[in-house]
Motif scaffolding. Structure first.
Motif, mmCIF file in Angstrom:
data_model
loop_
_atom_site.group_PDB
_atom_site.id
_atom_site.type_symbol
_atom_site.label_atom_id
_atom_site.label_comp_id
_atom_site.label_asym_id
_atom_site.label_seq_id
_atom_site.Cartn_x
_atom_site.Cartn_y
_atom_site.Cartn_z
ATOM 1 N N ASP A 189 -23.623 112.801 -84.578
ATOM 2 C CA ASP A 189 -24.197 112.313 -83.320
ATOM 3 C C ASP A 189 -23.417 111.094 -82.854
ATOM 4 O OD1 ASP A 189 -25.840 112.268 -81.144
ATOM 5 O OD2 ASP A 189 -27.696 111.945 -82.259
ATOM 6 N N ASN A 190 -23.715 110.659 -81.625
ATOM 7 C CA ASN A 190 -23.034 109.502 -81.046
ATOM 8 C C ASN A 190 -23.771 108.212 -81.364
ATOM 9 O OD1 ASN A 190 -21.045 111.090 -79.772
ATOM 10 N ND2 ASN A 190 -22.389 111.456 -78.018
ATOM 11 N N ILE A 191 -23.023 107.112 -81.456
ATOM 12 C CA ILE A 191 -23.614 105.774 -81.534
ATOM 13 C C ILE A 191 -23.852 105.312 -80.104
ATOM 14 C CG2 ILE A 191 -23.240 103.382 -82.237
ATOM 15 C CD1 ILE A 191 -21.546 104.402 -84.532
ATOM 16 N N GLN A 192 -25.112 105.152 -79.748
ATOM 17 C CA GLN A 192 -25.466 104.908 -78.352
ATOM 18 C C GLN A 192 -25.798 103.455 -78.051
ATOM 19 O OE1 GLN A 192 -28.612 107.701 -77.509
ATOM 20 N NE2 GLN A 192 -27.314 109.489 -77.858
ATOM 21 N N GLN A 193 -26.024 102.651 -79.074
ATOM 22 C CA GLN A 193 -26.437 101.270 -78.838
ATOM 23 C C GLN A 193 -25.234 100.340 -78.910
ATOM 24 O OE1 GLN A 193 -29.756 100.033 -81.217
ATOM 25 N NE2 GLN A 193 -29.701 97.909 -80.496
ATOM 26 N N TYR A 194 -24.945 99.672 -77.789
ATOM 27 C CA TYR A 194 -23.837 98.716 -77.753
ATOM 28 C C TYR A 194 -24.180 97.589 -76.790
ATOM 29 C CZ TYR A 194 -22.561 101.050 -73.389
ATOM 30 O OH TYR A 194 -22.580 101.579 -72.117
ATOM 31 N N LEU A 251 -26.312 99.639 -89.491
ATOM 32 C CA LEU A 251 -24.864 99.431 -89.435
ATOM 33 C C LEU A 251 -24.545 98.647 -88.172
ATOM 34 C CD1 LEU A 251 -21.884 100.251 -90.435
ATOM 35 C CD2 LEU A 251 -22.049 102.015 -88.672
ATOM 36 N N THR A 252 -23.769 97.572 -88.298
ATOM 37 C CA THR A 252 -23.306 96.825 -87.128
ATOM 38 C C THR A 252 -21.808 96.582 -87.257
ATOM 39 O OG1 THR A 252 -23.585 94.574 -88.016
ATOM 40 C CG2 THR A 252 -25.534 95.638 -87.070
ATOM 41 N N PHE A 253 -21.132 96.565 -86.128
ATOM 42 C CA PHE A 253 -19.711 96.217 -86.126
ATOM 43 C C PHE A 253 -19.293 95.829 -84.716
ATOM 44 C CE2 PHE A 253 -19.895 100.775 -85.314
ATOM 45 C CZ PHE A 253 -18.954 100.998 -84.309
ATOM 46 N N ASP A 254 -18.170 95.113 -84.637
ATOM 47 C CA ASP A 254 -17.576 94.709 -83.362
ATOM 48 C C ASP A 254 -16.241 95.403 -83.183
ATOM 49 O OD1 ASP A 254 -19.692 92.917 -83.114
ATOM 50 O OD2 ASP A 254 -18.521 91.205 -83.850
ATOM 51 N N GLU A 255 -15.904 95.681 -81.930
ATOM 52 C CA GLU A 255 -14.518 96.011 -81.609
ATOM 53 C C GLU A 255 -14.002 94.943 -80.663
ATOM 54 O OE1 GLU A 255 -11.507 99.596 -80.704
ATOM 55 O OE2 GLU A 255 -13.363 99.644 -79.550
ATOM 56 N N HIS A 314 -20.215 94.924 -79.244
ATOM 57 C CA HIS A 314 -20.993 94.993 -80.474
ATOM 58 C C HIS A 314 -21.759 96.315 -80.522
ATOM 59 C CE1 HIS A 314 -23.343 93.502 -83.859
ATOM 60 N NE2 HIS A 314 -24.439 93.921 -83.246
ATOM 61 N N TYR A 315 -21.643 97.036 -81.655
ATOM 62 C CA TYR A 315 -22.282 98.342 -81.815
ATOM 63 C C TYR A 315 -23.292 98.282 -82.955
ATOM 64 C CZ TYR A 315 -18.429 100.113 -78.942
ATOM 65 O OH TYR A 315 -17.533 100.323 -77.932
ATOM 66 N N GLU A 316 -24.381 99.061 -82.800
ATOM 67 C CA GLU A 316 -25.393 99.156 -83.851
ATOM 68 C C GLU A 316 -25.842 100.601 -84.016
ATOM 69 O OE1 GLU A 316 -28.670 96.523 -83.357
ATOM 70 O OE2 GLU A 316 -27.444 94.692 -83.482
ATOM 71 N N LEU A 317 -26.125 100.950 -85.267
ATOM 72 C CA LEU A 317 -26.638 102.278 -85.603
ATOM 73 C C LEU A 317 -27.702 102.125 -86.669
ATOM 74 C CD1 LEU A 317 -26.538 105.444 -85.690
ATOM 75 C CD2 LEU A 317 -24.762 105.183 -87.455
ATOM 76 N N THR A 318 -28.869 102.717 -86.439
ATOM 77 C CA THR A 318 -29.952 102.717 -87.421
ATOM 78 C C THR A 318 -30.088 104.104 -88.028
ATOM 79 O OG1 THR A 318 -31.145 100.995 -86.195
ATOM 80 C CG2 THR A 318 -32.398 102.268 -87.800
#
Length: 420
Positions: A101-106, A61-65, A118-122
């Motif tokens: 859980d938290n999304i930790q990769q940004y 999952l990827t997305f931008d804020e 930019h955020y990513e979740l695997t």
């Protein structure tokens, strides 16, 4: 003591299912600052979000804020039945690890005119792994102040136990012969004993990843030996549509084929597209597309965090407004949702419907649709047309709930292309 434990588990189940009821079990973005949401198998940018029960096919999952500030986002998975309603399973029954859980990769954008985080979740990951096949809903929450959803995405976990043999057939309804596509398929299950196929098996068929117009809850038409047959006449039918309109934004340094003008300043980029035409009456013309999907990519920099946003101006040419209907811009980039922000405005001066939207560098498929006032159904016939010859991709899912089971397993999955 057992009664007390049972009551606590029961109460826990309903508190988990009942919290944050302000989301829907569909693909949706809930806040306007969240952009460019993608969800697919890792390394397969335009494939449907489908994984295996062992987790050997990770989903990304990827997305931008659109902000300079990092926010704390968390996520949660909900197991669903074939009809995308929450299943009876408790979280501990389908999740190994943390149910939330938290999304930790940004990462921060690099030298873009419009800054973003930019955020990513695997999935699955060390903290969260699924243990059951089935439909799942991924919910992303913002945790800064009051917890509220910002993204919901559907995905499917498969435990392949059967083989599916699909085929494209001529629609049984003669009036749909030139405009629609009909599917039949056979499910072979030599290694799986299914005692009551009529009651225990259901199928769903999805065209081009669009669950909004999927044919779901299909019971078997007949069965024999170790085969389950879905050979209906006039039931698994989809409009053929047209090949999608392309938009290449991978470079913003020079005009590409769809750009009428490219206006760059130090603080912004505006892309004005050539006028699109109504295609409802045009004959079929074959061209390659990505079946309504999109992917993010920049050819201007080696660093993908330098992928910038541009204000893109769409223009659907028509001298007069379409009577008593709204016109919408649609694609997987907006989850095929006719939301107010994607409703186009008719301009007499421009002789067409106009819409300006920020879009990130990448490649997009898009289409236009109309919707009658005070109705919900979208119509692509006037704006795009529909032809039997159109290339489409179909995903077939087979659900299995044996007698006494509490959830729908997904025991089969097949991708089928109408041209191959």
């Amino acid at each position: 003591m057992l009664r007390i434990i049972g009551f606590l588990l029961f109460a826990s189940f309903f508190s988990l299912k009942g919290q944050n009821v302000d989301f829907e079990y569909i693909d949706k973005v809930y806040v306007p600052t969240i952009k460019s949401v993608t969800f697919h198998p890792q390394g397969m940018g335009i494939a449907a979000p489908v994984s295996d029960v062992e987790g050997n096919i990770p989903l990304l999952l990827t997305f931008d804020e659109l902000t300079n500030d990092v926010k704390r986002f968390s996520y949660k998975l909900i197991h669903c039945d074939f009809d995308w309603r929450p299943s009876e399973l408790m979280e501990m029954e389908y999740i190994n690890g943390y149910p939330e859980d938290n999304i930790q990769q940004y990462s921060f954008s690099s030298k873009t005119t419009l800054p973003y985080v930019h955020y990513e979740l695997t999935l699955p990951n060390r903290g969260t792994r699924w243990t059951k096949s089935g439909n799942y809903l991924l919910i992303v929450y913002e945790d800064e102040t009051e917890k509220f959803p910002v993204i919901t995405k559907r995905f499917v976990v498969v435990n392949n136990l059967v083989q599916i043999e699909p085929r494209l057939v001529i629609p049984a309804n003669a009036s749909l012969y030139r405009t629609h596509q009909e599917l039949d398929f056979v499910v072979n299950h030599p290694k799986l004993l299914i005692r009551q196929p009529a009651q225990e098996i259901k199928a769903s068929v999805v065209q081009n990843g669009q669950w909004k117009n999927a044919v779901t809850g299909i019971s078997p038409f007949s069965f024999r030996n170790q085969q389950i047959i879905f050979d209906y006449q006039g039931k698994i039918v989809f409009p053929g549509g047209k090949e999608f309109r392309p938009l290449d934004l991978r470079t913003l340094w020079q005009r590409t084929g769809q750009m009428a003008d490219l206006i760059r300043t130090r603080t912004s980029t505006e892309v004005i597209l050539f006028k699109d035409k109504l295609r409802g009456e045009e004959p079929y013309f074959q061209n390659r597309d990505i079946n309504g999907r999109f992917f993010i990519e920049t050819q201007d920099q080696n660093n993908q965090l330098a992928a910038d946003y541009a204000q893109v101006v769409f223009n659907l040419y028509t001298v007069e407004p379409i009577y008593d209907k709204d016109v919408f811009l649609l694609g997987s980039f907006n989850d095929w949702s006719p939301s107010p922000e994607y409703r186009m405005i008719f301009s007499p001066e421009e002789k067409g419907y106009i819409l300006k939207k920020p879009m990130k560098q990448g490649f997009y498929d898009y289409a236009f649709a109309t919707r009658a006032k005070k109705e919900e159904k979208l119509d692509f016939m006037e704006t795009e047309g529909s032809w039997y010859e159109t290339e489409n991709e179909y995903q077939i899912f087979i659900y299995y709930r044996p007698f006494g089971a509490r959830y729908d397993e997904v025991i089969g999955y097949q991708v089928f292309n109408s041209k191959r």
